[in-house]
Write a protein that holds these residues in place. Structure first.
Motif, PDB file in Angstrom:
ATOM      1  N   GLU A  29       0.843  -1.192   0.000  1.00  0.00           N
ATOM      2  CA  GLU A  29       0.000   0.000   0.000  1.00  0.00           C
ATOM      3  C   GLU A  29       0.882   1.246   0.000  1.00  0.00           C
ATOM      4  N   ILE A  30       0.451   2.256  -0.734  1.00  0.00           N
ATOM      5  CA  ILE A  30       1.068   3.576  -0.685  1.00  0.00           C
ATOM      6  C   ILE A  30      -0.060   4.563  -0.426  1.00  0.00           C
ATOM      7  N   ARG A  31       0.027   5.262   0.713  1.00  0.00           N
ATOM      8  CA  ARG A  31      -1.026   6.198   1.095  1.00  0.00           C
ATOM      9  C   ARG A  31      -0.440   7.609   1.174  1.00  0.00           C
ATOM     10  N   PRO A  32      -0.877   8.521   0.276  1.00  0.00           N
ATOM     11  CA  PRO A  32      -0.343   9.886   0.301  1.00  0.00           C
ATOM     12  C   PRO A  32      -1.113  10.768   1.288  1.00  0.00           C
ATOM     13  N   PHE A  33      -0.398  11.673   1.922  1.00  0.00           N
ATOM     14  CA  PHE A  33      -0.985  12.672   2.804  1.00  0.00           C
ATOM     15  C   PHE A  33      -0.514  14.034   2.300  1.00  0.00           C
ATOM     16  N   TYR A  34      -1.446  14.852   1.817  1.00  0.00           N
ATOM     17  CA  TYR A  34      -1.124  16.154   1.241  1.00  0.00           C
ATOM     18  C   TYR A  34      -1.211  17.239   2.309  1.00  0.00           C
ATOM     19  N   LEU A  35      -0.231  18.148   2.347  1.00  0.00           N
ATOM     20  CA  LEU A  35      -0.205  19.213   3.337  1.00  0.00           C
ATOM     21  C   LEU A  35      -1.373  20.169   3.134  1.00  0.00           C
ATOM     22  N   ASP A  36      -1.647  20.551   1.903  1.00  0.00           N
ATOM     23  CA  ASP A  36      -2.708  21.520   1.615  1.00  0.00           C
ATOM     24  C   ASP A  36      -3.819  20.838   0.822  1.00  0.00           C
ATOM     25  N   THR A  37      -4.729  20.176   1.537  1.00  0.00           N
ATOM     26  CA  THR A  37      -5.778  19.400   0.871  1.00  0.00           C
ATOM     27  C   THR A  37      -6.767  20.285   0.105  1.00  0.00           C
ATOM     28  N   ILE A  38      -6.978  21.507   0.561  1.00  0.00           N
ATOM     29  CA  ILE A  38      -7.882  22.408  -0.156  1.00  0.00           C
ATOM     30  C   ILE A  38      -7.295  22.773  -1.513  1.00  0.00           C
ATOM     31  N   ALA A  39      -6.006  23.076  -1.563  1.00  0.00           N
ATOM     32  CA  ALA A  39      -5.357  23.398  -2.839  1.00  0.00           C
ATOM     33  C   ALA A  39      -5.401  22.208  -3.790  1.00  0.00           C
ATOM     34  N   VAL A  40      -5.233  20.997  -3.265  1.00  0.00           N
ATOM     35  CA  VAL A  40      -5.305  19.789  -4.103  1.00  0.00           C
ATOM     36  C   VAL A  40      -6.710  19.670  -4.691  1.00  0.00           C
ATOM     37  N   ALA A  41      -7.746  19.821  -3.860  1.00  0.00           N
ATOM     38  CA  ALA A  41      -9.126  19.717  -4.332  1.00  0.00           C
ATOM     39  C   ALA A  41      -9.434  20.778  -5.383  1.00  0.00           C
TER      40      ALA A  41
END
Length: 54
Positions: A29-41
């Motif tokens: 499994e590879i699970r990413p965690f993004y610092l700025d989830t709003i910018a990603v969305a």
């Protein structure tokens, strides 16, 4: 990470941490965690209801 959303063309530059899980000598499994989830969305063109705070 630097990338761009296909739907919006918007460029994104944010930090990402990846949690990599191994089993029997293989990546399971590879699970990413993004610092700025709003910018990603926003870069992906995802729309949703803002979360209300109490």
């Amino acid at each position: 990470m630097t990338g761009s959303g296909r739907a919006t063309g918007r460029v994104l530059d944010t930090a990402v941490m990846r949690l990599i899980t191994f089993g029997n000598g293989l990546i399971t499994e590879i699970r990413p965690f993004y610092l700025d989830t709003i910018a990603v969305a926003e870069a992906l063109g995802v729309r949703g209801t803002p979360v209300e705070t109490a």
